[in-house]
Design a protein around this motif. Structure first.
Motif, mmCIF file in Angstrom:
data_model
loop_
_atom_site.group_PDB
_atom_site.id
_atom_site.type_symbol
_atom_site.label_atom_id
_atom_site.label_comp_id
_atom_site.label_asym_id
_atom_site.label_seq_id
_atom_site.Cartn_x
_atom_site.Cartn_y
_atom_site.Cartn_z
ATOM 1 N N LEU A 171 12.219 -20.424 -42.214
ATOM 2 C CA LEU A 171 12.427 -20.643 -43.647
ATOM 3 C C LEU A 171 12.973 -22.038 -43.911
ATOM 4 O O LEU A 171 12.599 -22.678 -44.909
ATOM 5 C CB LEU A 171 13.360 -19.580 -44.233
ATOM 6 N N THR A 172 13.833 -22.525 -43.032
ATOM 7 C CA THR A 172 14.360 -23.870 -43.195
ATOM 8 C C THR A 172 13.232 -24.887 -43.074
ATOM 9 O O THR A 172 13.143 -25.828 -43.870
ATOM 10 C CB THR A 172 15.452 -24.155 -42.154
ATOM 11 N N GLU A 173 12.371 -24.704 -42.111
ATOM 12 C CA GLU A 173 11.244 -25.605 -41.963
ATOM 13 C C GLU A 173 10.302 -25.500 -43.167
ATOM 14 O O GLU A 173 9.779 -26.504 -43.655
ATOM 15 C CB GLU A 173 10.469 -25.300 -40.666
ATOM 16 N N LEU A 174 10.108 -24.272 -43.645
ATOM 17 C CA LEU A 174 9.227 -24.060 -44.801
ATOM 18 C C LEU A 174 9.802 -24.717 -46.055
ATOM 19 O O LEU A 174 9.081 -25.379 -46.802
ATOM 20 C CB LEU A 174 9.035 -22.553 -45.032
ATOM 21 N N GLU A 175 11.127 -24.587 -46.256
ATOM 22 C CA GLU A 175 11.763 -25.217 -47.407
ATOM 23 C C GLU A 175 11.725 -26.731 -47.295
ATOM 24 O O GLU A 175 11.504 -27.436 -48.286
ATOM 25 C CB GLU A 175 13.206 -24.733 -47.566
ATOM 26 N N ALA A 176 11.915 -27.248 -46.110
ATOM 27 C CA ALA A 176 11.852 -28.685 -45.896
ATOM 28 C C ALA A 176 10.435 -29.185 -46.164
ATOM 29 O O ALA A 176 10.237 -30.238 -46.765
ATOM 30 C CB ALA A 176 12.283 -29.038 -44.475
ATOM 31 N N HIS A 177 9.462 -28.420 -45.725
ATOM 32 C CA HIS A 177 8.070 -28.803 -45.945
ATOM 33 C C HIS A 177 7.736 -28.743 -47.444
ATOM 34 O O HIS A 177 7.079 -29.643 -47.952
ATOM 35 C CB HIS A 177 7.147 -27.879 -45.134
ATOM 36 N N ASN A 178 8.192 -27.724 -48.166
ATOM 37 C CA ASN A 178 7.943 -27.592 -49.619
ATOM 38 C C ASN A 178 8.739 -28.629 -50.403
ATOM 39 O O ASN A 178 8.300 -29.092 -51.445
ATOM 40 C CB ASN A 178 8.304 -26.194 -50.120
ATOM 41 N N GLY A 179 9.924 -29.021 -49.939
ATOM 42 C CA GLY A 179 10.734 -30.009 -50.632
ATOM 43 C C GLY A 179 10.108 -31.387 -50.576
ATOM 44 O O GLY A 179 10.174 -32.158 -51.520
ATOM 45 N N THR A 180 9.449 -31.737 -49.470
ATOM 46 C CA THR A 180 8.838 -33.047 -49.364
ATOM 47 C C THR A 180 7.405 -33.054 -49.846
ATOM 48 O O THR A 180 6.896 -34.056 -50.306
ATOM 49 C CB THR A 180 8.852 -33.537 -47.879
#
Length: 188
Positions: A171-180
């Motif tokens: 989820l952290t990677e997914l949020e980081a990917h969606n944030g950028t």
């Protein structure tokens, strides 16, 4: 002419121009008696009647003047009352306008407060539903990610601690990917 003939027959010569003194005296006595009677009886009654009529007329005039004064006073009082009533009506209209404006302002204020309350309640409800959706999605994504990772790795990730670490990292990677990246992406 008969009179002259009678006077000549009596033996008197009497001039037609001169009056007969006995008739003059008799006329004066009758005139004096009539004058005294008129003065004693008729004139006082005339004066009394004249005085009564004068008083009646003067009394009527004074009564009319007093009635006129009363009527003028009542008219002035009625005009004053009418002016007071007009002022009172204007004051009441002004108060009604002010009360109407105050009521309108109060209603607008209440409507604004109600609108703000509804918007805040909606925001709170949306935030609560979002949190619930995020929690639900985390659980579903975590279960799917664990199942998928277990299939890929070939071993079971039934351990709670391990499963939680894997889900959090994903989820952290997914949020980081969606944030950028773009924020319109969806997860299936």
């Amino acid at each position: 002419m008969d009179h002259i003939v009678l006077a000549a027959a009596e033996g008197e010569t009497h001039s037609p121009v001169l009056p007969v003194w006995s008739e003059v005296i008799l006329a004066l006595i009758v005139f004096a008696i009539l004058f005294v009677l008129m003065r004693k009886f008729v004139v006082p009654n005339f004066e009394k009647t004249f005085a009564e009529r004068t008083q009646a007329i003067e009394g009527g005039l004074s009564a009319a003047e007093s009635k006129q004064a009363e009527a003028d006073a009542k008219l002035a009082e009625l005009e004053k009352q009418l002016a007071d009533a007009r002022h009172e009506a204007a004051r009441i209209r002004e108060e009604a306008r002010e009360q109407g404006a105050a009521i309108i302002a109060e209603m607008r204020e209440q409507a604004q407060a109600e609108s703000t309350r509804i918007v805040e309640h909606g925001k709170t409800q949306i935030e609560a539903e979002r949190q619930q959706a995020v929690t639900s999605l985390r659980a579903e994504v975590g279960a799917l990610a664990t199942s998928l990772a277990g299939r890929i790795v070939g071993e079971s990730l039934d351990d709670e601690a391990r499963q939680s670490r894997v889900v959090d990292r994903f989820l952290t990677e997914l949020e980081a990917h969606n944030g950028t990246g773009s924020t319109s992406g969806s997860v299936n």
